[in-house]
Write an enzyme that holds these catalytic residues in place. Sequence first.
Site, short mmCIF file in Angstrom:
data_model
loop_
_atom_site.label_atom_id
_atom_site.label_comp_id
_atom_site.label_asym_id
_atom_site.label_seq_id
_atom_site.Cartn_x
_atom_site.Cartn_y
_atom_site.Cartn_z
N GLU A 104 0.82 -1.21 0.00
CA GLU A 104 0.00 0.00 0.00
C GLU A 104 0.86 1.25 0.00
OE1 GLU A 104 -3.42 -1.92 2.91
OE2 GLU A 104 -2.22 -0.21 3.57
N CYS A 117 3.16 8.44 1.89
CA CYS A 117 3.50 7.42 2.88
C CYS A 117 3.84 6.15 2.10
CB CYS A 117 2.30 7.22 3.81
SG CYS A 117 2.57 5.95 5.05
N CYS A 131 -1.80 -3.18 14.89
CA CYS A 131 -1.51 -2.84 13.49
C CYS A 131 -1.96 -3.97 12.57
CB CYS A 131 -0.01 -2.58 13.34
SG CYS A 131 0.53 -2.48 11.62
N CYS A 345 -2.35 1.55 8.29
CA CYS A 345 -1.41 0.64 7.67
C CYS A 345 -1.96 -0.78 7.57
CB CYS A 345 -0.18 0.69 8.56
SG CYS A 345 1.10 -0.42 8.18
S1 SF4 Z 1 4.10 -2.02 10.11
FE1 SF4 Z 1 4.88 -0.71 11.78
S2 SF4 Z 1 3.19 -0.60 13.28
FE2 SF4 Z 1 2.76 -2.33 11.88
S3 SF4 Z 1 3.60 -4.14 12.91
FE3 SF4 Z 1 5.20 -3.36 11.55
S4 SF4 Z 1 6.43 -1.97 12.83
FE4 SF4 Z 1 4.49 -2.35 13.91
#
Ligand code: SF4
Length: 371
Positions: A104, A117, A131, A345
């Site tokens: 993404e 991003c 997450c 995310c």
């Molecule tokens: S993408 Fe970033 S927030 Fe998500 S699990 Fe990995 S380190 Fe953690």
Amino acid sequence: MAPLRNDPRAEPGDRPNLVGQPPRAIAALLEPVVDRPFRARQVARWIIDRNATGFAEMTNLSKPLRAELDRRFRIADPEILEASTSDDGSVKWLFGLDDGLTIEGVAMPEGGKLTMCLSSQTGCAVGCTFCVTGALGGGRNLRPDEIVGQYRVMLRQLEAPVDRVNIVFMGMGEPLLNTGHLGLALETLYERVSPKRITVSTSGILPGIRWLAGLERRPKLAVSLNAPDQERRQHLMPIARRYPLVDLMAELRRFPLEHGRRITFEYVLIRGLNDRVTDAEAVARMIRGIPSKVNVIPLNEDPEHFPDLRRPDDATINQLAIALRDAGLTVTVRWSKGLDVDAACGQLKGRHQRGSPPRLEVRGASQRDGR
Ligand code: SF4
């Protein structure tokens, strides 16, 4: 010319992709093909400055040279599989990679500025418990072409010119677990975007932070903090068992900061877990003395993956932000952009994997880009 079989960026039998390579690397790759060094510089300028998608566009090169370059090399970017536009103007893309995996990227306009991003991995093994990318599991490291390709595709998708582009590595993956490819991608991006407009965000990977500290040209550093003590931090971020908070803070106190720069601490705010005023006071005590600012990020809820995690109410969010500010810190609350397009995310990828239909307007879906 001998085939470039020792080039790690090329698949066996494939043509090396010139995207994501800084000028010096393009010069090395093209050295057996071009008669004079400035030809390689011309190719690099077409790809990096003018975002060329094919050798045919390089009209200041001879036709035979263009044909030879096309025979030996590629200029290829990720493919847009889906694009969703939020009411606030943020656009989120799902990109397809050549091995069928997806990542993404998000573009967030604000005035004449655009913040991109970018993802650095196809998943994330760090496994932060709030997450979606972490919940989807680990993936592979993105190559430099796949990292810089996100930037190139987004630039081409812009409907209006922007004065300034900022880049944040806060998409899928932990960028400091992919330092080899990230380093090449940064060197390439620096040709167009100043290091002071690029931020690398980490969960606290100490070897990676040391690697960043040793770079001659450093991007800005953001650290995902999320808790004021080791116990809660390792509950939210299991990686903290390996890189304890006390060691992380010691490393950050040593981190070299250019004049005027600060470390950004990100603090994802979760109801009942880390949202008390006393938590804010503890955070302030912990980071005192480090030139820094705090980004408070109220949780982007995802009832499907995390039914028990809730976003605090607005009054609680404000109280915590005020407590941080009263403790002398610079604080920004990220009232999330793009909530209506699965902007957190991993949310778009998660939905794509489950095969549910897009919730919003979809624009540019399934188009191939830059091939
Ligand atoms: S993408 Fe970033 S927030 Fe998500 S699990 Fe990995 S380190 Fe953690």
